[in-house]
Structures are given as structure tokens and as C-alpha cells.
Design an enzyme around this catalytic site. Structure first.
Site, short mmCIF file in Angstrom:
data_model
loop_
_atom_site.label_atom_id
_atom_site.label_comp_id
_atom_site.label_asym_id
_atom_site.label_seq_id
_atom_site.Cartn_x
_atom_site.Cartn_y
_atom_site.Cartn_z
N HIS A 368 0.80 -1.24 0.00
CA HIS A 368 0.00 0.00 0.00
C HIS A 368 0.82 1.27 0.00
CE1 HIS A 368 -3.97 -1.87 0.84
NE2 HIS A 368 -3.22 -2.80 1.38
N LYS A 556 -7.75 14.08 4.69
CA LYS A 556 -6.94 12.86 4.68
C LYS A 556 -5.90 13.01 5.77
CE LYS A 556 -6.00 13.86 0.30
NZ LYS A 556 -6.31 12.64 -0.43
N THR A 664 -8.28 6.80 -1.82
CA THR A 664 -9.63 6.28 -1.96
C THR A 664 -10.64 7.39 -1.70
OG1 THR A 664 -9.35 5.46 0.29
CG2 THR A 664 -9.23 3.84 -1.47
N LYS A 668 -14.46 8.63 -3.42
CA LYS A 668 -15.69 8.98 -2.69
C LYS A 668 -16.22 10.33 -3.14
CE LYS A 668 -13.68 6.28 0.98
NZ LYS A 668 -12.75 6.32 2.12
C1 26W Z 1 2.99 1.84 11.07
C2 26W Z 1 3.54 1.89 9.76
C3 26W Z 1 2.61 1.99 8.64
C4 26W Z 1 1.25 2.18 8.87
C5 26W Z 1 0.40 2.25 7.81
C6 26W Z 1 3.09 1.84 7.39
C7 26W Z 1 2.25 1.90 6.34
C8 26W Z 1 0.90 2.10 6.55
C9 26W Z 1 -0.06 2.12 5.41
C10 26W Z 1 0.40 1.20 4.32
C11 26W Z 1 -0.32 3.48 4.93
C12 26W Z 1 -1.58 3.54 4.14
O1 26W Z 1 -2.65 3.62 4.70
N1 26W Z 1 -1.48 3.54 2.82
C13 26W Z 1 -2.59 3.92 2.02
O2 26W Z 1 -3.32 2.78 1.58
C14 26W Z 1 -4.47 3.15 0.86
C15 26W Z 1 -5.24 1.91 0.55
O3 26W Z 1 -4.59 1.15 -0.39
C16 26W Z 1 -4.10 3.92 -0.39
O4 26W Z 1 -5.27 4.35 -1.02
C17 26W Z 1 -3.25 5.13 -0.03
O5 26W Z 1 -2.78 5.76 -1.20
C18 26W Z 1 -2.08 4.71 0.83
O6 26W Z 1 -1.37 5.83 1.30
#
Ligand code: 26W
Length: 822
Positions: A368, A556, A664, A668
Site C-alpha cells: 500500500h 486525509k 480512496t 468517494k
Molecule cells: C505503522 C507503519 C505503517 C502504517 C500504515 C506503514 C504503512 C501504513 C499504510 C500502508 C499506509 C496507508 O494507509 N497507505 C494507504 O493505503 C491506501 C489503501 O490502499 C491507499 O489508497 C493510499 O494511497 C495509501 O497511502
């Protein structure tokens, strides 16, 4: 004649149902609280309605389970550290098809349903996009009738609540379970034991090595199940959230020795695991507790999956991958791979090759983010101490993998080192996921290409058939049907209701792009939604905003790459123009922000403060005649998004190209008829293709261009600053006292970061570089908004082309390309 009779029968049935619901509610309140409806508080009424609805849901759940147990269809388990579900009550009412009925009953009883709804805490068991996506997927899986279970953690405290004090973010705990919840069932009899620490002893038994884990500490994992109703189906899936409990109750021997606190401490230490969600989005903290959380829920989930498989199919694990897919949502549940290996090797007695074959045909991994700092790496020493047996297994996986690389690229030490799972005394979780899964996907076309061609290029070459794309989607039930009743009624009136479960149907709405009655209806609907949001803003921010102004919305997580800073600099530019020239032609604009910053992310917090201080100055300047307003909505969350999005004219999707995996929120907004101003990043690229360039405002560098700049290091933000007087002015204002006369030093770090870089590259997100083209795109927004016929045609084109961005379509893609259920 029969038709008329049928109508009467329907009315009678409805009257009966209403009566039944009313009686159920009245009885429930009496039994739960010893009060009649008249004497009950809002909170009590909410509890009682939830209970009555939950009873109905559970009845369906029971039937669904029974039906399921007689079938042996393949099942997918969706493992995720985060599920950002949002409120359950109205969603369940919609899915049960009784929302109108319940609202009417409430009206008869003089209960304001919208107030009751507001009592429900928003279960914030996620940070942002990744967690919300998991929730949309649960909705679609159930609606499409797939057998699926979500597995996660039952955090006692969800994401912090944001309070704004004097323009600064403060964090307040979110004890969302404090008043209980009607939507879960505890299943203590399905408890699993998870073991941490200790050491591994190898004993030889009948010529083979047996691994014994000793000296460990164990924690009980107790599952709580939340029903996931599909829309218009009888199918009910489950979300299993694990809570950590101490294995022993208070140690009475310690207790007896007067060591009361020590006894409590032991219990606390175990239970802390499911206490709180880490509030970091895109930035892992290398903390032992986080690794414990990961292993805790993954181990419990996999043990449960294997146990259930064994019960249904016996100990023949060869068929496991054709009965079960386990999906890992980013790398956070990556430990599932070595955990399944451990169970197959140590508990089921399979040999390595058998276990590996099964494991690698079971797991699928979604990435992601490509943000370098988000890629999880765990220190070897921490990993080894906490999970000694898993360490051995990961070590072995890596040894074998490196040997394969070596075989394919003999002598290429560097490649082996780069691709290795363990390197520099760290475990690279993404590498483990790629090696241990049969499928790896990104979440939008551009993102998947970047994974294949850049971030994981060597892996894509090594495993050419593993990599694929599944573009994200959102559930239309929550974000249109439920959030924007006006618009969904209009659409249904024009094209029927099939769009709710068959998103392609929305294309039929395109026929109305030149229909003035439809456009007028849209104007009214939007206006009403804006009135509602304006009310909210008045109540919470004490700011009066004009619903006739353009509502321009940026909601966001707060992150530098999402460029809220670019937005606020542009707002300052507009303000300067208005100050300079009272005749400056511009339609009044209300800029609305909502964003939480990770508590430790100081730059993000400074940006929040800047937005507030800029707002303070602009909102209180009578000389601009209310033509500009800036609103920061505190505590952005799912339920707030549901109020904001239907009231938005303009959707800000302005991340640095190449950085936002998908987004996302963009979908919406589009679905609700807002027009996007955005970069060619993430799913914006596909939105642009879907609606056509005339129906979106695209600006800025492309991903290829930003990537070129990163590689050749030729970007000089200072030159941009000097060459653009408008830009220079807005960059200087935060530090010269114009924005905040008392504390200009607050913004020095932001200023330095853009012009010199605080240690690293200057302006790494190209705020300065994109400023001019962003400004021009906004001029275009302003111009086009003043042509309503054109604007609303574009809105219709956005709605009509949103079908692709339904999470139903995403799930169908996952199924076709990856899981192959049914
Ligand atoms: C704690 C470390 C951590 C926490 C959350 C690392 C990475 C994350 C996620 C991968 C961050 C995240 O939410 N990514 C988002 O995922 C969405 C769903 O696919 C995408 O639409 C967003 O672009 C992306 O930033």
C-alpha cells in the site's frame, strides 16, 4: 385488481413490521434500563435500538453460519492490523433494508433518529486509507456473497481523538468500548494461546529433528466477532478481532506475599498488547510492542484457521491452498508466513518442502505504499528474542531463497544482498512477503507499475508471474446510498436502484448530463448538504460559511507528501490577491481541511498550526468581504467524512506524483459529484482516464518527472522561489510575522525545509515546483464554477463514470486474479 390488493398487502405488512419493531424497542428499553421510552436518555435509546437491530442481525448470522457449514467452498481470510469500520447502526439498517421503517418508528415515538445516530462512537481501529479499505472490502465481500473473514486486533483504544488547542493538535485517548458495543460477540471458548520469548531446543526423535519451544511467556488471545452484513443478501460474514488476556488470573502466590502490584503488573503486561492502535500512518515504529501486536493477532488467526481446516477436512494439508487463501494487508501481518510454516512443520509434522509449497500457495500480499520510511524492517535481535522459533524459520527461508538467487545469478553478491530477506541485521518484511506469497499487488495501476519497475524491480524479474494490480475501490452503500440520501434518491429515480449492487449501472446516469431538471435537482441536493455542513462548522468552529461559496475540501491524514502545505500556500496567494486588488475576480471559496497528524510527526503538526493561523488571519479580515474562508475540522474520522464529502464541490487530491499509492477519498468525492483538482498520482490517473481531461483539473509534475528529479538531483527550489514573486511572498509570510506576529519562529523549520532542506533534499515533495501550475488549475476551477451548466454536466460525468471505483469491482478483481473463490 390483484395489483391493488398486492399494494394493500404490502402496506399491511409494513404496518405490522413497524408495530413489531416498536414493541421490540419499547420492551428492550424497559428490560435494559428499567425505563420507558419517555424516561430514557438519548444514550439509552441508542443502546436499545442497537440491541434490537443487533438481534435481527444475529438471527441472520445464525442462518448464514448453518448454511455455510454444510458447504465446503473456499474461504479467504483478510488479515489486517487495521479495520476502520465507521459507525455500524445505520449501515446495518440499510443492509437489512429497514432504515425507513426504523426512522418512521422513531418519528412516531418523537425520537430524532439523526441525534440517536450521533451517540454511536466511531470505532477508529485504523489510521487512514489502509484501514478504511479493509472495511470497504469487508462490505463488498459480504454483499457479493463470498465466504470471508477479517482478522485483526480488538484495540481497547482506537486512533486518538484530535483536539485543537490554540491551533495546535493535541491527542486525547479514544476509549470507544467504554459504554460497551452491541455489535460483537465474545468467543472465549475459541481462545488461542500465543507464545513469546524463551528458546528453542532441538531434540532428535526417530531420526528427525523436533523443535521444542521452551521458557516462553504465553498470552491468551480471545476472539470477538463482529457480524458483517451484505447489502440485500442473506450472507453474513465475520470480522474476528482478538483481545489479549493474561493466561493466569492474578497470581495469588504473589498476591499472598503482599506483592499486590507485581501481580497486577503481570496481568497488565499481557493485556497491553491489544490496548492501543499505533497512531502512525506510513511510519513504522520499531517498537517491541508493535511486533508483539503483529505476532499476537497473526498467530491467533492462523492457529484458528488451521484448527478449523483440520476439523472440516482432516489432517490432509495438501488441499489447504485450494480451500483457503490468506491475504495480508501490507506487511504488518507478514509473520503469518513463518507462523503457518511453524504449525505445518512443528505441529503437523510436514517436511520443509511440503510446508513451503502449501504456505506459498496460500498467502497473497498487497503493498500500500512506496514511501521508503514506511517499509517495515525489524531488528534481528528484537525478532530473535521475541520470536525465537520464527526467527529460525525466517532464517531458513532466507538461506534457501538466497541460494536460488545465487543459482540464477552466479557470483552476483550484490544482487543477493539487495534481495535478501535478512540484511544488516534487519528483517525486511516486504521481501519476506514477496518470497512467501503467490501474489503481490499494488493498489492502482501507476502504483503497481512503480512496484514492478522500480521498488521491487529485481523481484518482479525473479518472479515474473507474481506481480499484478488491483485498483482500489470504495463501498457505494456507505459513501453514497447512506451518506448522500438526496443524491442516491435522485440517481435511483433516474436509472433505478440496480447501481447499489451493480456499480456499472451508474453509467446510465450519463444520459442526464445535458438535462437541466437533473442539474437543478443536483444543485438543490448539494446546497442542502452544504447547509448541513455549514451548520456543523458554525457549531464546532464558530465560523459562518456561505453555502453559496465553493466548498473546496482537503481531507486525509496529514503528511508532507499529501501536500496540505501546497494548499495553504495557495490560499495565502488568493488572500494576497484580494488584499492587493479589491476587484480581484473570484467566486467566494471556503477551504475545508480535516487531518490528523501522527503524534510524533512534528512537521505535520506545524502544518496544522499554519493552516489555523492563516485561517485566523483570513477569517477575521473584514476587508475581503467573506470571499475567502478557511476551516479546519477537528477530529477527522469516517463519520465526519460522511458529512463532508456530499457537501463538497472540489476535491483536493494533490499528492506529489508517484507518492500516493492510490487514494480512496478521491473516489468517494467523484461518486458524490465533486470535481477533482489533482496530480497524476495513484488512482487519480485512472479517474482522469475514466472521466476525460475535460472533467478533472490536472496539474503538476508527473511521476516520471519527479522520479527523474530524484535521480539527477537537479531540482533547485530556491531558483523557483526567486523567479516567482507570488510564491516568494507566500513563503516569506509565515516567517516574517505576517501570519502570526507573535510567533513567526514556529514556521522557520517549514521554510527551511522548502528552501534548504533540513538535513536532506530541499522541498522533496516539489511544493514550490508545482505551485504555479496548481494556481492555474485553481483559476480554471474558479472560471468553470461560474458556468453552472458546464459545472454540473461535469459533475454528472464524474458520477456516471464512478462505477469502476466500487470496492465490489475491486473484490471481483481480487477474486479473479488471486483468490479464485467459487
Ligand atoms: C505503522 C507503519 C505503517 C502504517 C500504515 C506503514 C504503512 C501504513 C499504510 C500502508 C499506509 C496507508 O494507509 N497507505 C494507504 O493505503 C491506501 C489503501 O490502499 C491507499 O489508497 C493510499 O494511497 C495509501 O497511502
Amino acid at each position: 385488481m390483484t395489483k391493488v390488493l398486492g399494494g394493500i398487502a404490502l402496506i399491511e405488512k409494513k404496518t405490522e413490521e413497524k408495530k413489531a419493531f416498536r414493541i421490540a424497542l419499547e420492551t428492550k428499553i424497559q428490560r435494559m434500563f428499567g425505563r420507558t421510552i419517555r424516561g430514557a436518555s438519548q444514550e439509552q435509546i441508542f443502546q436499545a435500538i442497537s440491541q434490537v437491530v443487533a438481534d435481527l442481525v444475529k438471527e441472520r448470522w445464525a442462518y448464514s453460519r448453518e448454511l455455510r457449514s454444510s458447504h465446503s467452498e473456499k474461504e479467504v481470510y483478510y488479515l489486517s492490523m487495521e479495520f476502520l469500520m465507521g459507525r455500524a447502526l445505520s449501515n446495518n439498517l440499510i443492509n437489512l433494508g429497514i432504515q425507513d421503517l426504523v426512522m418512521e418508528v422513531c418519528e412516531d415515538l418523537n425520537i430524532k433518529f439523526t441525534d440517536v445516530e450521533e451517540v454511536e462512537p466511531d470505532p477508529g481501529l485504523g489510521n487512514g486509507g489502509l484501514g478504511r479499505l479493509a472495511a470497504c472490502f469487508m462490505d463488498s465481500l459480504a454483499t457479493l456473497g463470498f465466504k470471508a473473514t477479517g482478522c485483526g486486533i480488538r484495540y481497547e483504544y482506537g486512533l486518538f481523538k484530535q483536539k485543537i488547542i490554540d491551533g495546535f493538535q493535541a491527542e486525547v485517548p479514544d476509549p470507544w468500548l467504554e459504554n460497551g458495543t452491541s455489535w460483537e460477540i465474545a468467543l472465549p471458548e475459541e481462545t488461542e494461546i500465543v507464545k513469546f520469548g524463551g528458546f528453542v531446543e532441538i531434540v532428535e526423535e526417530e531420526g528427525r529433528s523436533v523443535y521444542e519451544h521452551k521458557g516462553y511467556q504465553s498470552v491468551r488471545a480471545v476472539p470477538y466477532e463482529v457480524p458483517i452484513l451484505g447489502y440485500g443478501t442473506k450472507n453474513v460474514n465475520s470480522l474476528r478481532l482478538w483481545a489479549a488476556r493474561a493466561t493466569k488470573h492474578l497470581d495469588m502466590s504473589l498476591f499472598g506475599q503482599g506483592k499486590y502490584l507485581d501481580a497486577l503488573e503481570e496481568k497488565e503486561l499481557a493485556e497491553v498488547i491489544s490496548k492501543v492502535l499505533y497512531p502512525d500512518d506510513n511510519h513504522p515504529e520499531g517498537k517491541a510492542l508493535r511486533l508483539k501486536q503483529q505476532y499476537f493477532f497473526v498467530s491467533a488467526s492462523i492457529q484458528g484457521i488451521v484448527r478449523k481446516y483440520r476439523k472440516q477436512y482432516g489432517p490432509n494439508f495438501k488441499d489447504f491452498p485450494s480451500r483457503v487463501s490468506i491475504h495480508i494487508n501490507d506487511t504488518h501481518p507478514a509473520l503469518g508466513i513463518p507462523e503457518l510454516m511453524r504449525i505445518l512443520l512443528d505441529e503437523e509434522g510436514l517436511n520443509w518442502d511440503q510446508a513451503w509449497e502449501i504456505t506459498t500457495n496460500t498467502f497473497a500480499y498487497t503493498n500500500h505504499t512506496i514511501m521508503e520510511e514506511a517499509l517495515e524492517k525489524w531488528p534481528e535481535s528484537l525478532f530473535r528474542d521475541l520470536l525465537p522459533r520464527l526467527w529460525d524459520i525466517v532464517y531458513e527461508i532466507n538461506e534457501r531463497f538466497c541460494a536460488e538467487i545465487w543459482k540464477r545469478y552466479p557470483g552476483d553478491w550484490e544482487k543477493t544482498a539487495r534481495m535478501s530477506i535478512i540484511a544488516n541485521h534487519e528483517v525486511k518484511m516486504a521481501h519476506l512477503c514477496i518470497v512467501g506469497s503467490f501474489s503481490v499487488n499494488g493498489v492502482a495501476q501507476l502504483h503497481s507499475n512503480i512496484l514492478r519497475e522500480q521498488v521491487f524491480q529485481e523481484f518482479a524479474e525473479f518472479f515474473p508471474n507474481k506481480f499484478t494490480n488491483v485498483t482500489n475501490g470504495v463501498t457505494f452503500r456507505r459513501f453514497l446510498l447512506n451518506a448522500n440520501k438526496g443524491l442516491s434518491d435522485l440517481i435511483s429515480d433516474r436509472i433505478g436502484t440496480d447501481w447499489v449492487t451493480d456499480s456499472c449501472e451508474l453509467a446510465k446516469f450519463l444520459e442526464y448530463q445535458d438535462c437541466s431538471t437533473t442539474k437543478n435537482a443536483l444543485v438543490k441536493i448539494r446546497y442542502n448538504n452544504k447547509l448541513k455542513l455549514a451548520e456543523y462548522i458554525k457549531e464546532h468552529n464558530k465560523i459562518i460559511v456561505d453555502p453559496q461559496s465553493i466548498f473546496d475540501v482537503h481531507i486525509k491524514r496529514l503528511h508532507e507528501y499529501k501536500r496540505q502545505l501546497l494548499n495553504v500556500l495557495h490560499i495565502m496567494y488568493l488572500y494576497n490577491r484580494l488584499l492587493d486588488d479589491p476587484n480581484f475576480d473570484m467566486h467566494p471559496r471556503t477551504f475545508i481541511f480535516g487531518a490528523k497528524a501522527a503524534p510524533g510527526y512534528s512537521t505535520a503538526k506545524k502544518i496544522i498550526k499554519l493552516i489555523h493561523d492563516v485561517g485566523e488571519r483570513i477569517n477575521n479580515d473584514p476587508s475581503i468581504n467573506d470571499r475567502l474562508k478557511v476551516v479546519f475540522l477537528e477530529n477527522y474520522r469516517v463519520s465526519l467524512a460522511e458529512t463532508i464529502i456530499p457537501a463538497s464541490d472540489v476535491s483536493e487530491q494533490i499528492s506529489t506524483a508517484g507518492k500516493e499509492a492510490s487514494g480512496t477519498g478521491n473516489m468517494k468525492f467523484m461518486l458524490n459529484g465533486a470535481l477533482t483538482i489533482g496530480t497524476l498520482d495513484g488512482a487519480n490517473v485512472e479517474i482522469d482516464e475514466a472521466v476525460g481531461r475535460d472533467n478533472i483539473f490536472i496539474f503538476g509534475l508527473t511521476a516520471a518527472q519527479t522520479s527523474q528529479f530524484y535521480m539527477d538531483g537537479s531540482y533547485r527550489p530556491y531558483d523557483v522561489y526567486l523567479s516567482d514573486p507570488y510564491l516568494k511572498q507566500v513563503l516569506d509570510q509565515p516567517v516574517n510575522g505576517f501570519v502570526n506576529a507573535q510567533h513567526p519562529e514556529l514556521f522557520q523549520e517549514l521554510y527551511n525545509g522548502l528552501l534548504q532542506g533540513n538535513g536532506g533534499m530541499a522541498d522533496p515533495y516539489f511544493v514550490l515546483k508545482d505551485f504555479a501550475s496548481y494556481r492555474e488549475a485553481h483559476e480554471e476551477v474558479d472560471k468553470q464554477y461560474q458556468d453552472p451548466k458546464l459545472w454540473w454536466k461535469k459533475a454528472i460525468i464524474n458520477i456516471g463514470n464512478a462505477g469502476f471505483f466500487s470496492s465490489d469491482r475491486s473484490i471481483m478483481d481480487y477474486n479473479e486474479r488471486i483468490w479464485k473463490l467459487r
